[in-house]
Design a protein around this motif. Structure first.
Motif, PDB file in Angstrom:
ATOM      1  N   TRP A   1     -12.924  -3.763  -0.994  1.00 15.64           N
ATOM      2  CA  TRP A   1     -11.838  -3.116  -0.268  1.00 15.64           C
ATOM      3  C   TRP A   1     -11.072  -2.115  -1.134  1.00 15.64           C
ATOM      4  O   TRP A   1     -10.642  -1.071  -0.653  1.00 15.64           O
ATOM      5  CB  TRP A   1     -10.898  -4.202   0.253  1.00 15.64           C
ATOM      6  CG  TRP A   1      -9.708  -3.716   0.993  1.00 15.64           C
ATOM      7  CD1 TRP A   1      -9.661  -3.255   2.275  1.00 15.64           C
ATOM      8  CD2 TRP A   1      -8.373  -3.648   0.500  1.00 15.64           C
ATOM      9  NE1 TRP A   1      -8.381  -2.925   2.599  1.00 15.64           N
ATOM     10  CE2 TRP A   1      -7.563  -3.158   1.526  1.00 15.64           C
ATOM     11  CE3 TRP A   1      -7.791  -3.980  -0.720  1.00 15.64           C
ATOM     12  CZ2 TRP A   1      -6.211  -2.971   1.377  1.00 15.64           C
ATOM     13  CZ3 TRP A   1      -6.437  -3.800  -0.869  1.00 15.64           C
ATOM     14  CH2 TRP A   1      -5.664  -3.297   0.177  1.00 15.64           C
ATOM     15  N   LEU A   2     -10.880  -2.432  -2.430  1.00 20.55           N
ATOM     16  CA  LEU A   2     -10.078  -1.580  -3.301  1.00 20.55           C
ATOM     17  C   LEU A   2     -10.558  -0.124  -3.376  1.00 20.55           C
ATOM     18  O   LEU A   2      -9.734   0.779  -3.283  1.00 20.55           O
ATOM     19  CB  LEU A   2     -10.001  -2.184  -4.707  1.00 20.55           C
ATOM     20  CG  LEU A   2      -8.955  -3.279  -4.887  1.00 20.55           C
ATOM     21  CD1 LEU A   2      -9.053  -3.864  -6.289  1.00 20.55           C
ATOM     22  CD2 LEU A   2      -7.559  -2.765  -4.632  1.00 20.55           C
TER      23      LEU A   2
ATOM     24  N   TYR B   1      -9.616   1.694   0.051  1.00 21.07           N
ATOM     25  CA  TYR B   1      -8.290   1.536   0.658  1.00 21.07           C
ATOM     26  C   TYR B   1      -7.455   2.810   0.557  1.00 21.07           C
ATOM     27  O   TYR B   1      -6.870   3.250   1.533  1.00 21.07           O
ATOM     28  CB  TYR B   1      -7.533   0.373   0.020  1.00 21.07           C
ATOM     29  CG  TYR B   1      -6.129   0.220   0.552  1.00 21.07           C
ATOM     30  CD1 TYR B   1      -5.905  -0.122   1.878  1.00 21.07           C
ATOM     31  CD2 TYR B   1      -5.027   0.443  -0.252  1.00 21.07           C
ATOM     32  CE1 TYR B   1      -4.630  -0.256   2.380  1.00 21.07           C
ATOM     33  CE2 TYR B   1      -3.745   0.307   0.236  1.00 21.07           C
ATOM     34  CZ  TYR B   1      -3.551  -0.034   1.557  1.00 21.07           C
ATOM     35  OH  TYR B   1      -2.283  -0.155   2.051  1.00 21.07           O
ATOM     36  N   GLY B   2      -7.399   3.411  -0.594  1.00 19.49           N
ATOM     37  CA  GLY B   2      -6.538   4.566  -0.795  1.00 19.49           C
ATOM     38  C   GLY B   2      -7.153   5.895  -0.400  1.00 19.49           C
ATOM     39  O   GLY B   2      -6.494   6.917  -0.447  1.00 19.49           O
ATOM     40  N   THR B   3      -8.404   5.914  -0.008  1.00 24.52           N
ATOM     41  CA  THR B   3      -9.069   7.169   0.321  1.00 24.52           C
ATOM     42  C   THR B   3      -8.704   7.629   1.722  1.00 24.52           C
ATOM     43  O   THR B   3      -8.332   6.848   2.588  1.00 24.52           O
ATOM     44  CB  THR B   3     -10.601   7.027   0.234  1.00 24.52           C
ATOM     45  OG1 THR B   3     -11.014   6.031   1.162  1.00 24.52           O
ATOM     46  CG2 THR B   3     -11.033   6.622  -1.165  1.00 24.52           C
ATOM     47  N   ALA B   4      -8.831   8.914   1.930  1.00 24.30           N
ATOM     48  CA  ALA B   4      -8.579   9.474   3.258  1.00 24.30           C
ATOM     49  C   ALA B   4      -9.736   9.102   4.176  1.00 24.30           C
ATOM     50  O   ALA B   4     -10.893   9.023   3.736  1.00 24.30           O
ATOM     51  CB  ALA B   4      -8.454  10.987   3.160  1.00 24.30           C
TER      52      ALA B   4
ATOM     53  N   ARG C   1     -12.587  -0.425   5.180  1.00 21.50           N
ATOM     54  CA  ARG C   1     -11.428   0.459   5.292  1.00 21.50           C
ATOM     55  C   ARG C   1     -10.472  -0.014   6.385  1.00 21.50           C
ATOM     56  O   ARG C   1      -9.292   0.264   6.355  1.00 21.50           O
ATOM     57  CB  ARG C   1     -11.898   1.871   5.602  1.00 21.50           C
ATOM     58  CG  ARG C   1     -10.786   2.861   5.809  1.00 21.50           C
ATOM     59  CD  ARG C   1     -10.880   3.929   4.768  1.00 21.50           C
ATOM     60  NE  ARG C   1      -9.957   5.005   4.802  1.00 21.50           N
ATOM     61  CZ  ARG C   1      -8.653   4.935   4.963  1.00 21.50           C
ATOM     62  NH1 ARG C   1      -8.089   3.814   5.207  1.00 21.50           N
ATOM     63  NH2 ARG C   1      -7.890   6.005   4.882  1.00 21.50           N
TER      64      ARG C   1
ATOM     65  N   LEU D   1      -3.894  -4.792   4.797  1.00 25.01           N
ATOM     66  CA  LEU D   1      -3.449  -5.319   3.513  1.00 25.01           C
ATOM     67  C   LEU D   1      -3.101  -6.807   3.566  1.00 25.01           C
ATOM     68  O   LEU D   1      -3.503  -7.553   2.670  1.00 25.01           O
ATOM     69  CB  LEU D   1      -2.260  -4.506   3.001  1.00 25.01           C
ATOM     70  CG  LEU D   1      -1.637  -4.938   1.684  1.00 25.01           C
ATOM     71  CD1 LEU D   1      -2.657  -4.838   0.557  1.00 25.01           C
ATOM     72  CD2 LEU D   1      -0.425  -4.087   1.372  1.00 25.01           C
TER      73      LEU D   1
END
Length: 62
Positions: A12-13, A16-19, A31, A35
């Motif tokens: 997941w990491l 997670y922060g990607t567009a 994705r 959380l």
């Protein structure tokens, strides 16, 4: 349970922060995990690992 939690976190990491990708078919399923779900899996996995280790060491025996 611990293995499931750590595996979910590891998969997941990175996403997670990607567009989000423009094409829904190429977006990884991880994705879409919220959380709180990932956090709960990680905490439950860590707790189960600690409890197994404590039982194996016979800590707090009666």
């Amino acid at each position: 349970m611990a293995l499931l939690g750590f595996t979910t976190l590891a998969r997941w990491l990175p996403v997670y922060g990607t567009a989000p990708a423009g094409d829904e078919t190429t977006t990884p399923a991880e994705r879409h995990l919220p959380l709180p779900v990932v956090t709960a899996l990680g905490l439950l996995g860590a707790a189960s690992l600690v409890l197994v280790l404590l039982a194996a060491l016979e800590v707090g025996g009666s």
